[in-house]
Design a protein around this motif. Structure first.
Motif, PDB file in Angstrom:
ATOM      1  N   ALA A 202       0.827  -1.198   0.000  1.00 43.08           N
ATOM      2  CA  ALA A 202       0.000   0.000   0.000  1.00 43.08           C
ATOM      3  C   ALA A 202       0.866   1.255   0.000  1.00 43.08           C
ATOM      4  O   ALA A 202       0.582   2.225  -0.727  1.00 43.08           O
ATOM      5  N   GLU A 203       1.919   1.254   0.785  1.00 40.80           N
ATOM      6  CA  GLU A 203       2.828   2.403   0.835  1.00 40.80           C
ATOM      7  C   GLU A 203       3.549   2.588  -0.498  1.00 40.80           C
ATOM      8  O   GLU A 203       3.721   3.710  -0.982  1.00 40.80           O
ATOM      9  N   TYR A 204       3.945   1.484  -1.098  1.00 37.71           N
ATOM     10  CA  TYR A 204       4.625   1.491  -2.395  1.00 37.71           C
ATOM     11  C   TYR A 204       3.738   2.115  -3.471  1.00 37.71           C
ATOM     12  O   TYR A 204       4.161   3.019  -4.208  1.00 37.71           O
ATOM     13  N   LEU A 205       2.502   1.672  -3.560  1.00 38.47           N
ATOM     14  CA  LEU A 205       1.591   2.184  -4.576  1.00 38.47           C
ATOM     15  C   LEU A 205       1.207   3.635  -4.318  1.00 38.47           C
ATOM     16  O   LEU A 205       1.010   4.410  -5.258  1.00 38.47           O
ATOM     17  N   ARG A 206       1.120   4.015  -3.063  1.00 43.91           N
ATOM     18  CA  ARG A 206       0.781   5.404  -2.732  1.00 43.91           C
ATOM     19  C   ARG A 206       1.841   6.357  -3.271  1.00 43.91           C
ATOM     20  O   ARG A 206       1.529   7.451  -3.754  1.00 43.91           O
ATOM     21  N   ALA A 207       3.089   5.939  -3.213  1.00 42.68           N
ATOM     22  CA  ALA A 207       4.161   6.800  -3.715  1.00 42.68           C
ATOM     23  C   ALA A 207       3.997   7.061  -5.213  1.00 42.68           C
ATOM     24  O   ALA A 207       4.239   8.174  -5.688  1.00 42.68           O
ATOM     25  N   TYR A 208       3.571   6.062  -5.954  1.00 44.47           N
ATOM     26  CA  TYR A 208       3.352   6.245  -7.389  1.00 44.47           C
ATOM     27  C   TYR A 208       2.090   7.058  -7.660  1.00 44.47           C
ATOM     28  O   TYR A 208       2.050   7.865  -8.598  1.00 44.47           O
ATOM     29  N   ALA A 209       1.048   6.857  -6.866  1.00 43.49           N
ATOM     30  CA  ALA A 209      -0.200   7.594  -7.060  1.00 43.49           C
ATOM     31  C   ALA A 209      -0.029   9.076  -6.784  1.00 43.49           C
ATOM     32  O   ALA A 209      -0.663   9.924  -7.431  1.00 43.49           O
ATOM     33  N   GLU A 210       0.834   9.430  -5.822  1.00 40.28           N
ATOM     34  CA  GLU A 210       0.951  10.819  -5.380  1.00 40.28           C
ATOM     35  C   GLU A 210       2.121  11.552  -6.016  1.00 40.28           C
ATOM     36  O   GLU A 210       2.290  12.759  -5.783  1.00 40.28           O
ATOM     37  N   HIS A 211       2.916  10.880  -6.828  1.00 41.54           N
ATOM     38  CA  HIS A 211       4.076  11.549  -7.418  1.00 41.54           C
ATOM     39  C   HIS A 211       3.613  12.625  -8.400  1.00 41.54           C
ATOM     40  O   HIS A 211       2.767  12.369  -9.267  1.00 41.54           O
ATOM     41  N   PRO A 212       4.142  13.851  -8.284  1.00 42.52           N
ATOM     42  CA  PRO A 212       3.628  14.948  -9.126  1.00 42.52           C
ATOM     43  C   PRO A 212       3.973  14.817 -10.605  1.00 42.52           C
ATOM     44  O   PRO A 212       3.229  15.303 -11.452  1.00 42.52           O
ATOM     45  N   ASP A 213       5.100  14.196 -10.941  1.00 46.13           N
ATOM     46  CA  ASP A 213       5.479  14.035 -12.342  1.00 46.13           C
ATOM     47  C   ASP A 213       4.874  12.732 -12.843  1.00 46.13           C
ATOM     48  O   ASP A 213       5.452  11.655 -12.697  1.00 46.13           O
ATOM     49  N   ARG A 214       3.689  12.838 -13.464  1.00 46.96           N
ATOM     50  CA  ARG A 214       2.972  11.637 -13.838  1.00 46.96           C
ATOM     51  C   ARG A 214       3.707  10.831 -14.923  1.00 46.96           C
ATOM     52  O   ARG A 214       3.685   9.607 -14.905  1.00 46.96           O
ATOM     53  N   THR A 215       4.345  11.509 -15.842  1.00 44.59           N
ATOM     54  CA  THR A 215       5.056  10.784 -16.890  1.00 44.59           C
ATOM     55  C   THR A 215       6.200   9.972 -16.301  1.00 44.59           C
ATOM     56  O   THR A 215       6.368   8.783 -16.606  1.00 44.59           O
TER      57      THR A 215
END
Length: 394
Positions: A202-215
């Protein structure tokens, strides 16, 4: 990104033709060739005995599950009966030119002319080097198997002059690593074991969901899903008992869902990189299959629900849709089936994205992000339905 089954290994190292290169990453695969050479066919599957989920800090502030070279060497020692005898970093031209073999070499794939990443992408890559039939040449063996946007990587051997190979590797400004691995007695095959931490997922995926540089986040997540899927396939194949053994049906169904996540990740990245809206639900879908790992692969934990059926299409659009698909796959139209395109050797997640982009150009539409789920892009009927909805929304 994703690759179909390919059990061929290069004959240059004298290994059996049963190395499951399609289950291994670019650092694992040539350790696998050495293991089978020294300890017999099928030894390489021991790399699947331990299924871990252990993210560490990675590029761009994102966590990664990608093992380091040291991680792979530790696995080679523990599981494959291969010990590092010597390891030299920043190898210069004279050392490479004089190297005996077989030796395991790690270099930047950007400078290696036999891989598709040559001149395109900087990434650690491994290969084996050993003396050629005469004293003036060396054999380079690379077992890597993958489909990339620059072409296909397949296991093979390549002959170079010693100075020629030295010059190729001297182009890498970071230098290369040269390792001699020697066999030691191989212990009993370990029992399959998995360490899957739902909280860390869950923590791992949250980092990808919240990262500002989507590309950047989605480009990295595309690689992450590829690594996660291959690790699980390797674990399931090891648990099945051999390179060609049938995987447990529940595990096989789960691994197919992982393939869908890999495709979804690549499709999402390509769309966002082109300035399009981000298709939803990718990370939620990844969370679902990560949660389901415990049930499908180890027999404990909650199961994932199967994917729903895809929509049907519009027959009036069929000729143009079939023509686009045939053009992308370089096939005659009569060879394009109305059922699953995934049965075609020419079809892959790369081609799937090109079909989507080709249909948008042919019909002058932009597909909605909600429609871009890989399972809805595998059949002519579904593609016709996709175009029909996009035309109706204009």
């Amino acid at each position: 990104m994703t690759a179909g089954a390919d059990t061929g290994a290069s004959t240059g190292t004298g290994t059996a033709e049963t190395v499951r290169a399609d289950l291994l990453d670019c650092l694992q695969v040539n350790l696998a060739l050495l293991a089978d050479r020294h300890h017999g066919p099928g030894t390489h599957l021991r790399l699947g005995a331990r299924l871990r989920f252990a993210p560490r800090p990675g590029p761009d502030g994102l966590p990664t599950v990608e093992p380091t070279l040291d991680d792979h060497l530790a696995d080679a020692s523990e599981l494959l009966g291969l010990t590092v005898a010597t390891r030299v970093s920043g190898v210069d031209r004279p050392v490479i030119a004089a190297a005996g073999g077989p030796v395991y070499v790690v270099a930047d794939a950007h400078y290696l002319p036999w891989v598709p990443y040559f001149g395109h992408k900087h990434v650690e890559h491994s290969f084996l080097v050993e003396p050629g039939a005469d004293g003036d040449t060396v054999e380079v063996t690379d077992g890597y198997h993958n489909d990339t946007q620059w072409g296909k990587a397949r296991p093979g051997s390549h002959t170079y002059g010693r100075d020629e190979l030295a010059a190729i590797l001297a182009a890498d400004p970071q230098g290369v690593e040269l390792l001699h691995l020697v066999p030691r007695p191989l212990g009993p095959a370990p029992r399959p074991a998995a360490d899957l931490d739902a909280d860390r997922a869950a923590e791992y995926l949250r980092a990808y969901a919240e990262h500002p540089d989507r590309t950047a986040a989605l480009e990295r997540f595309t690689l992450e899903t590829w690594l996660l899927a291959r690790a699980r396939k390797l674990y399931a194949q090891y648990a099945a008992g051999g390179p060609e053994a049938a995987v447990d049906p529940a595990a096989a169904e789960h691994l197919a869902r992982w393939d869908g996540v890999v495709e979804h990740a690549y499709l999402t990245f390509r769309r966002v990189a082109r300035g399009r809206a981000e298709p939803p639900e990718l990370l939620a879908r990844a969370a679902e299959v990560l949660r389901a790992d415990a049930t499908a692969l180890t027999g404990s934990g909650p199961a994932a629900e199967p994917e729903g059926d895809a929509a049907t299409g519009d027959g009036e659009l069929r000729p143009t849709v079939r023509a686009v698909v045939a053009d992308v796959l370089a096939l005659d139209e009569h060879l394009v089936p109305d059922t699953e395109l995934t049965g075609l050797a020419e079809f892959s997640s790369l081609r799937m994205v090109e079909i989507v982009e080709g249909l948008e150009a042919a019909f002058d539409v932009e597909f909605g992000p909600d429609d871009l789920v890989p399972e809805k892009l595998h059949r002519i009927d579904d593609l016709c339905g996709l175009v029909h909805r996009a035309l109706a929304a204009r």
